[in-house]
Write a protein that holds these residues in place. Structure first.
Motif, PDB file in Angstrom:
ATOM      1  N   GLY A 148       1.140  -1.562  -0.138  1.00 20.54           N
ATOM      2  CA  GLY A 148       0.166  -0.262   0.117  1.00 20.54           C
ATOM      3  C   GLY A 148       0.871   1.245   0.084  1.00 20.54           C
ATOM      4  N   ILE A 149       2.544   0.513  -0.237  1.00 16.26           N
ATOM      5  CA  ILE A 149       2.926   2.617  -0.807  1.00 16.26           C
ATOM      6  C   ILE A 149       3.835   2.159  -1.253  1.00 16.26           C
ATOM      7  N   TYR A 150       3.070   3.584  -2.189  1.00 11.56           N
ATOM      8  CA  TYR A 150       4.006   3.960  -3.218  1.00 11.56           C
ATOM      9  C   TYR A 150       4.674   5.276  -3.969  1.00 11.56           C
ATOM     10  N   GLU A 151       5.429   5.248  -4.679  1.00 13.25           N
ATOM     11  CA  GLU A 151       5.957   5.937  -5.250  1.00 13.25           C
ATOM     12  C   GLU A 151       5.523   6.278  -6.305  1.00 13.25           C
ATOM     13  N   VAL A 152       4.925   7.493  -6.382  1.00 13.05           N
ATOM     14  CA  VAL A 152       4.726   7.485  -8.214  1.00 13.05           C
ATOM     15  C   VAL A 152       5.749   8.657  -8.455  1.00 13.05           C
ATOM     16  N   THR A 153       5.984   8.598 -10.053  1.00 14.09           N
ATOM     17  CA  THR A 153       6.504   9.972 -10.729  1.00 14.09           C
ATOM     18  C   THR A 153       6.499   9.890 -11.957  1.00 14.09           C
ATOM     19  N   ILE A 154       6.410  11.938 -11.685  1.00 14.26           N
ATOM     20  CA  ILE A 154       4.839  12.048 -12.699  1.00 14.26           C
ATOM     21  C   ILE A 154       6.198  12.931 -13.537  1.00 14.26           C
ATOM     22  N   ASP A 155       6.262  13.396 -14.962  1.00 12.75           N
ATOM     23  CA  ASP A 155       7.228  14.026 -15.246  1.00 12.75           C
ATOM     24  C   ASP A 155       5.346  14.149 -16.059  1.00 12.75           C
ATOM     25  N   ALA A 156       5.728  15.889 -15.920  1.00 10.27           N
ATOM     26  CA  ALA A 156       4.124  16.671 -16.786  1.00 10.27           C
ATOM     27  C   ALA A 156       5.660  18.210 -17.700  1.00 10.27           C
ATOM     28  N   ARG A 157       4.243  17.784 -19.176  1.00  9.16           N
ATOM     29  CA  ARG A 157       5.290  18.076 -19.769  1.00  9.16           C
ATOM     30  C   ARG A 157       4.284  18.575 -21.324  1.00  9.16           C
ATOM     31  N   GLN A 158       4.330  19.555 -22.161  1.00  4.36           N
ATOM     32  CA  GLN A 158       3.506  20.198 -23.051  1.00  4.36           C
ATOM     33  C   GLN A 158       3.430  19.329 -23.681  1.00  4.36           C
ATOM     34  N   PHE A 159       2.349  18.198 -23.554  1.00  4.81           N
ATOM     35  CA  PHE A 159       1.205  18.394 -22.911  1.00  4.81           C
ATOM     36  C   PHE A 159      -0.159  17.537 -22.704  1.00  4.81           C
ATOM     37  N   THR A 160       1.103  17.083 -21.383  1.00  8.13           N
ATOM     38  CA  THR A 160       1.164  15.264 -21.077  1.00  8.13           C
ATOM     39  C   THR A 160       1.392  15.543 -20.152  1.00  8.13           C
ATOM     40  N   PHE A 161       1.163  14.869 -19.642  1.00  7.60           N
ATOM     41  CA  PHE A 161       1.751  13.957 -18.109  1.00  7.60           C
ATOM     42  C   PHE A 161       2.213  12.193 -18.685  1.00  7.60           C
ATOM     43  N   ILE A 162       3.302  12.172 -17.935  1.00 15.28           N
ATOM     44  CA  ILE A 162       4.200  11.089 -18.331  1.00 15.28           C
ATOM     45  C   ILE A 162       4.683  10.048 -17.155  1.00 15.28           C
ATOM     46  N   PRO A 163       3.461   9.326 -16.057  1.00 22.08           N
ATOM     47  CA  PRO A 163       2.675   8.244 -17.685  1.00 22.08           C
ATOM     48  C   PRO A 163       0.961   9.092 -17.470  1.00 22.08           C
ATOM     49  N   ARG A 164       0.597   8.035 -18.627  1.00 21.58           N
ATOM     50  CA  ARG A 164      -0.779   9.020 -19.365  1.00 21.58           C
ATOM     51  C   ARG A 164      -1.635   8.328 -18.095  1.00 21.58           C
ATOM     52  N   GLU A 165      -1.374   6.906 -17.563  1.00 16.96           N
ATOM     53  CA  GLU A 165      -2.419   5.992 -16.407  1.00 16.96           C
ATOM     54  C   GLU A 165      -1.476   5.755 -15.198  1.00 16.96           C
ATOM     55  N   VAL A 166      -2.319   6.378 -13.764  1.00 17.87           N
ATOM     56  CA  VAL A 166      -1.339   5.413 -13.215  1.00 17.87           C
ATOM     57  C   VAL A 166      -2.580   4.759 -11.714  1.00 17.87           C
ATOM     58  N   LYS A 213      -3.316  -0.142  -6.416  1.00 17.80           N
ATOM     59  CA  LYS A 213      -3.599  -1.073  -5.287  1.00 17.80           C
ATOM     60  C   LYS A 213      -3.690  -0.440  -3.789  1.00 17.80           C
ATOM     61  N   ASP A 214      -5.307  -0.633  -3.436  1.00 11.70           N
ATOM     62  CA  ASP A 214      -5.141  -0.760  -2.156  1.00 11.70           C
ATOM     63  C   ASP A 214      -4.044   0.576  -1.283  1.00 11.70           C
ATOM     64  N   PRO A 215      -3.940   1.978  -2.400  1.00  6.02           N
ATOM     65  CA  PRO A 215      -2.573   2.381  -1.765  1.00  6.02           C
ATOM     66  C   PRO A 215      -3.039   3.242  -0.214  1.00  6.02           C
ATOM     67  N   ASN A 216      -2.397   3.336   1.057  1.00  4.57           N
ATOM     68  CA  ASN A 216      -2.588   4.331   1.418  1.00  4.57           C
ATOM     69  C   ASN A 216      -1.522   5.411   1.970  1.00  4.57           C
ATOM     70  N   ARG A 217      -0.190   5.218   1.270  1.00  5.23           N
ATOM     71  CA  ARG A 217       0.147   6.670   1.135  1.00  5.23           C
ATOM     72  C   ARG A 217       0.852   6.427   0.252  1.00  5.23           C
ATOM     73  N   VAL A 218       0.912   7.483  -1.135  1.00  3.31           N
ATOM     74  CA  VAL A 218       1.502   8.062  -2.007  1.00  3.31           C
ATOM     75  C   VAL A 218       2.262   8.599  -2.050  1.00  3.31           C
ATOM     76  N   THR A 219       3.871   9.071  -2.420  1.00  2.00           N
ATOM     77  CA  THR A 219       4.759   9.539  -2.262  1.00  2.00           C
ATOM     78  C   THR A 219       4.707   9.909  -4.130  1.00  2.00           C
ATOM     79  N   PHE A 220       4.487  11.387  -4.330  1.00  2.00           N
ATOM     80  CA  PHE A 220       4.506  11.843  -5.618  1.00  2.00           C
ATOM     81  C   PHE A 220       5.108  12.654  -5.200  1.00  2.00           C
TER      82      PHE A 220
END
Lengths: 554, 167
Positions: free
Chosen positions: B65-83, B86-93
């Motif tokens: 339930g402990i996640y790390e999500v790394t997102i690259d925000a760029r013109q004009f999309t987020f990578i990844p486009r879908e995150v 499952k049963d997340p308790n704590r998500v570090t973005f």
């Protein structure tokens, strides 16, 4: 004491600047209407039709071009031009001192040329950066040069106002400053303090990025922009408040409830309207929460003079209403000159400002900002503040200026009252609907709100109702503009005794008190700014260091 | 009459002071005693490189339930486009941009931050236990003429055991 002053030059200046202001309202308003219809779910996208005619680089490019024009024309051009105009009109009348004609000539030339340059950059799509122009998005250098000329031109005017004050002070030592002039001076003190950080950052980052392609730091640029950006709203608001203090007691035939309270309010505005910009950056990474919290508290403090103002104006109304025979809890409300479109306009602006003030406190409220930041909520908020408290006040007061400044009868006089009512009702519908859409996560600053082929259903109805509200208040604006330009063109001339004879110094001003010590309060404001910003600046420049990135054209 | 009016004036001033003090105290309490700050950590891209923090976009489950999500925000999309979580308790973005300013908001939650180019924004989100299904992720700051195209999807899946247990 009675002074005779001929305000020919000031009136000439005011006639031109106020006309420019309303040309900006007309153009900016057209873009506003195009925008709100085009981004409303299931309504026709008018920008698609325009793009279909071969104009611009597609519907969304046109949308952002129009949005930039809407923001710059209404928030910068309309406000600045009207404010210098009405200040030029009022200063000789309340102070009995002329403004140096050289400052008027120079400032007018600079402001008009600057506006024209910026307008060219925007109209040709060389500045699709919106009116906040956040780096690393850059516009053509023309845009920054134009904006700089506009601002520096207003500084020249401000210098003229300060010189007039010093002249008056020399002639009237130890006399309390008239409240109306106190408001005008507060406006320009806040304006100078506000624009210093802006001029600094535009010269340091924006111009080199635009001209030479130099790298610049986004966080640093935003910090200085908002140091200016929130004080800017008080530059808009202070003249509106000054007009309330000036005209409401005059219309009611009673003195202001408390001049002391009014001066304390202006003092608090000088003190606290600049060190509050971080509340626009509450969700920015890279600024310590303690610094954000400090400025949140300062933001609450700068809300207090607005609350004092509301009390003061309404207490003045109650006093006059009771003297006129209105009794009971609310009887005095019915004894007000509601048929006067100027009075009604000002009071509806004041009421709308109440709603804008409360949502403003929510925006600045630290944790709550997470919920509303950059959503349609914010759009609702600033249409109640600058869009109504300020613009409706300016429009309503202009009914008097058409007569007293332009020397014309107002045409279609019978429909004047419809203007403040349509504006108020439309704006209430618009803003409350945008609050609702914003709370459901609907973003601001997007040309459309369709994501992956569908629109979240909870945004649809509020946005559609908002668009109806926008059309209602735009109709009010249209009637006003027809009256304004129609009166100037074809209203019956009123023989103004030429040159305008002004006799001033109303009810004998009392002796100056600590409240008239402007120098003290400016020093206090500068110290407060240093305290409020030094932490964040040390963090950005020294503890972490900048992280510059190259500029990008939108 | 005069003195009666002055009393109202003082009451109003007291009320203003009470509002300022009350709101300030409540924000300080929630911010600093309960850790509810509307903010996030930031480091420059250079600092991230030096500290050996991976900026590879994607989702990592580092514990149950402990996640790390790394997102690259760029013109004009987020990578990844879908995150998908499952049963997340704590998500570090960790969200960063290499081009212009973006924003990231997860519609229907309190996640709403600015993404400044040259910086990595890091923040922790503890999704409410009842958060489930698909969420729209939007860019909330104008980033160029394709700004309206910039979105992504967040999917929260809940196993029936957790729904029964966690409520």
């Amino acid at each position: 004491m009675e002074t005779r002053v001929y305000s020919v030059k000031e009136d000439w200046y005011a006639r031109i600047t106020i006309a420019v202001a309303f040309i900006a309202l007309l153009l900016g308003g057209v873009f506003g209407v195009l925008q709100v219809i085009s981004r409303t779910p299931y309504w026709p996208n008018l920008y698609e039709y325009l793009a279909g005619l071969g104009i611009g680089g597609g519907a969304s490019e046109l949308y952002y071009r129009g949005l930039t024009a809407h923001g710059v024309l209404l928030a910068i051009v309309l406000t600045t031009f009207y404010i210098v105009g009405v200040s030029a009109y009022l200063t000789p009348r309340v102070l009995g001192v002329n403004i140096k004609p050289q400052t008027l000539n120079v400032s007018l030339a600079m402001m008009v040329i600057g506006t024209a340059l910026a307008a060219i950059a925007i109209i040709f799509g060389w500045a699709n950066v919106l009116y906040t122009f956040y780096l690393p998005l850059v516009a053509s250098p023309l845009f920054y040069i134009g904006a700089a000329l506009l601002i520096l031109g207003s500084w020249v005017f401000a210098a003229g106002v300060f010189i007039s004050y010093l002249e008056w002070r020399r002639a009237n030592p130890g006399v309390a400053i008239p409240v109306t002039f106190f408001g005008i001076m507060t406006t320009f003190i806040v304006w100078i303090m506000a624009t210093i950080p802006l001029v600094f950052i535009v010269l340091k980052n924006h111009v080199p990025a635009s001209l030479l392609g130099w790298e610049a730091d986004a966080l640093e640029s935003r910090l200085f922009f908002w140091w200016f950006g929130h004080a800017l709203v008080y530059f808009w608001l202070l003249p509106a408040i000054t007009i309330w203090y000036y005209y409401v007691p005059k219309a009611l035939g009673v003195p202001l409830f408390s001049e002391t309270m009014a001066k304390i309010a202006f003092m608090l505005f000088i003190l606290a309207s600049t060190p509050v910009g971080l509340h626009h950056q509450l969700v920015d990474p890279g600024i310590n929460p303690y610094f954000k919290y400090l400025q949140t508290v300062l933001t609450l403090i700068v809300a207090s003079p607005s609350m004092l103002t509301a009390f003061n104006i309404i207490a003045t109304m109650e006093r006059a209403g009771r003297a006129g025979g209105g009794d009971g809890l609310f009887g005095w409300l019915f004894k007000q000159p509601w048929r006067d479109p100027v009075f009604t306009g000002l009071i509806l602006a004041l009421i709308t400002f109440g709603s804008g003030g409360i949502t403003g406190i929510i925006n600045a409220s630290y944790q709550l900002n997470n919920v509303v930041h950059n959503t349609a909520w914010v759009v609702g908020h600033f249409h109640t503040t600058v869009g109504t408290a300020v613009v409706l006040t300016f429009m309503a007061y202009t009914y008097l200026l058409i007569r007293d400044l332009y020397g014309r009868n107002v045409i279609l006089r019978n429909v004047s009252l419809a203007v403040p009512i349509l504006w108020f009702v439309g704006m209430m519908i618009f803003s409350i609907s945008y609050y609702t859409a914003g709370l459901a996560g609907s973003p601001r600053r997007t040309s459309i709100v369709t994501y992956g082929g569908s629109i979240p259903p909870e945004w649809v109805l509020p946005m559609q109702i908002a668009a109806i509200g926008a059309i209602i208040f735009s109709l009010g604006g249209l009637i006003f503009l027809v009256q304004f330009f129609g009166s100037l063109a074809s209203g019956a001339r009123i023989p103004l005794t030429q040159p305008t004879l002004v006799i001033m110094n109303p009810h004998k001003p009392g002796p100056a008190t600590i409240l008239d010590n402007i120098r003290l309060i400016i020093v206090a404001a500068i110290i407060l700014n240093i305290i409020a910003y030094s932490g964040a600046l040390i963090e950005i420049y020294y503890l972490r260091g900048l992280s510059p990135v190259p500029p990008i054209h939108p | 009459m005069e003195s009666r009016e002055a009393v109202f004036e003082y009451i109003w001033i007291l009320l203003i002071v009470a509002v300022i003090v009350g709101l300030s105290a409540s924000m300080a309490y929630y911010g600093f005693a309960r850790g509810l700050n509307p903010t996030c950590e930031a480091y420059t891209l250079e600092e991230a490189r030096k500290a050996g923090i991976s900026l590879e976009p994607g989702v990592r489950e580092v514990g149950p339930g402990i996640y790390e999500v790394t997102i690259d925000a760029r013109q004009f999309t987020f990578i990844p486009r879908e995150v998908v979580l499952k049963d997340p308790n704590r998500v570090t973005f960790r969200v960063y941009s290499l081009d212009v300013i973006h924003g990231l908001s997860i519609v229907g939650t309190s996640v709403n931050i600015m993404v400044l180019p040259g910086y990595v924004a890091e923040f922790v989100w503890e999704p409410p236990k009842n958060a489930k299904g698909e969420f729209l992720v939007l860019c909330t700051e104008y980033c160029g003429i394709g700004h309206q195209l910039m979105y992504a999807k967040l999917v929260i899946e809940r196993s029936s055991a957790q729904m029964a247990g966690g409520g």
